[in-house]
Write a protein that holds these residues in place. Sequence first.
Motif, short mmCIF file in Angstrom:
data_model
loop_
_atom_site.label_atom_id
_atom_site.label_comp_id
_atom_site.label_asym_id
_atom_site.label_seq_id
_atom_site.Cartn_x
_atom_site.Cartn_y
_atom_site.Cartn_z
N ALA A 1 0.83 -1.22 0.00
CA ALA A 1 0.00 0.00 0.00
C ALA A 1 0.86 1.26 0.00
O ALA A 1 0.51 2.27 -0.61
CB ALA A 1 -0.94 -0.01 1.19
N GLY A 2 2.01 1.20 0.67
CA GLY A 2 2.88 2.37 0.75
C GLY A 2 3.71 2.58 -0.51
O GLY A 2 4.27 3.66 -0.72
N LEU A 3 3.80 1.54 -1.34
CA LEU A 3 4.63 1.66 -2.55
C LEU A 3 3.81 2.21 -3.72
O LEU A 3 4.36 2.83 -4.62
CB LEU A 3 5.21 0.29 -2.91
CG LEU A 3 6.35 0.25 -3.92
CD1 LEU A 3 7.55 1.02 -3.42
CD2 LEU A 3 6.74 -1.19 -4.23
N ARG A 4 2.46 1.99 -3.69
CA ARG A 4 1.54 2.48 -4.71
C ARG A 4 1.78 1.84 -6.07
O ARG A 4 2.57 2.33 -6.87
CB ARG A 4 1.60 4.03 -4.85
CG ARG A 4 1.64 4.83 -3.56
CD ARG A 4 0.43 4.58 -2.67
NE ARG A 4 -0.82 4.74 -3.38
CZ ARG A 4 -1.77 3.79 -3.40
NH1 ARG A 4 -1.62 2.64 -2.74
NH2 ARG A 4 -2.89 4.00 -4.04
N ILE A 5 1.13 0.73 -6.31
CA ILE A 5 1.30 0.08 -7.61
C ILE A 5 -0.01 -0.64 -8.01
O ILE A 5 -0.57 -1.39 -7.23
CB ILE A 5 2.52 -0.87 -7.63
CG1 ILE A 5 2.69 -1.56 -8.99
CG2 ILE A 5 2.53 -1.86 -6.48
CD1 ILE A 5 3.18 -0.66 -10.08
#
Length: 352
Positions: free
Chosen positions: A212-216
């Motif tokens: 979720a924190g990497l955004r993909i």
Amino acid sequence: MTEPAGSHDLDLGALNHHGDDELAAGLLDLAVNVRPDPMPAWLSEAVIAASSRLSDYPDAGPARAALARFHGRDPSEVLITAGAAEAFTLIAHGIERGSALMVHPGFTEPEVALRAAGWPLERLLLNRADGFELPPVVRSDATLICIGNPTNPTGRLHPRDGLLRLRRPGRVLVVDEAFMDSVPGEPESLTGQADLTGMVITRSLTKTWGLAGLRIGYALADPAIIAAMAAVQPHWSVSTPALAALLACLSDEAVAESTRRADRVETEREYLRSGLAERGFEVPVGSRGPFLLARHGRHPDLHAQLREAGIAVRRADTFPGLEPGWIRIAARDVGSIDTLLEALDELGPFER
Ligand SMILES: Cc1ncc(COP(=O)(O)O)c(C=O)c1O
């Protein structure tokens, strides 16, 4: 029934409420639908290796080509995005504005994005008595229809045929498959649909892979829609580590692990469902997401009471079409579910 979205008494604050807003230090997190499993070594190694290339601007080309091969599609049908959430904004700004029909209760970010881009909206509120099933006929002149499959928060997995019936010339059908990789075998996925004319499928890698924190995420759509979305996407929107993660998640090893995780979701959700059912909870039938929507007629304040007891669940009355009392609970390991069930028994009496 459909209703103009403006007449609904929900404000943007409610639409912007998400599971992560429920979290606080010390609470057991049953609110956020991101898998807590440890990151596989092949994934963390890919992300860390990409960190040595951070001075270069990201190049999405190789990941786009690999993703197209993975789904048996042409690269012109693929757009990689900073999470599925970015895809909704690109749809809202890239596709010629008309009128939108939002199928609810459903994830609210697409509605927020469309509202922000000035789209007039109506809502189709599905009925809990039918298990939030899509009716065989949807009468609407909307030029865009948006629906989740499986749907957050109801868990409803809509059959492909019903979704395809929503298509018509001059309309864009958006199917949010952010949680489809939690359904073993993905039987109702539209990603393999030969003709994507008038369709966008959004997918997320943030849930199953804990990114979720990497955004993909990405979108599959007909080339004209992909071009319209790409035209409004900021350059270099998806970072090099996120692209590396996506590439890593296409390997055979990743597919096998994804299948294992989906199978585990089924087991965990069934354990949670039976525990809730034993205690007299109402749970919509046929839920296939990595979470359950639930409520208990005699305990309308469970969201606050569980929070007091150290457990964060997601209040679900902020979703259009759901009344106070509904909560959404993430399917987690047996230990976490037992902690929840024990807390409920303390709060009881519940039927057994
Ligand atoms: C149904 C649904 N679609 C899309 C998203 C957005 O996912 P991402 O993290 O890929 O932006 C979420 C996030 O909670 C979701 O619940």
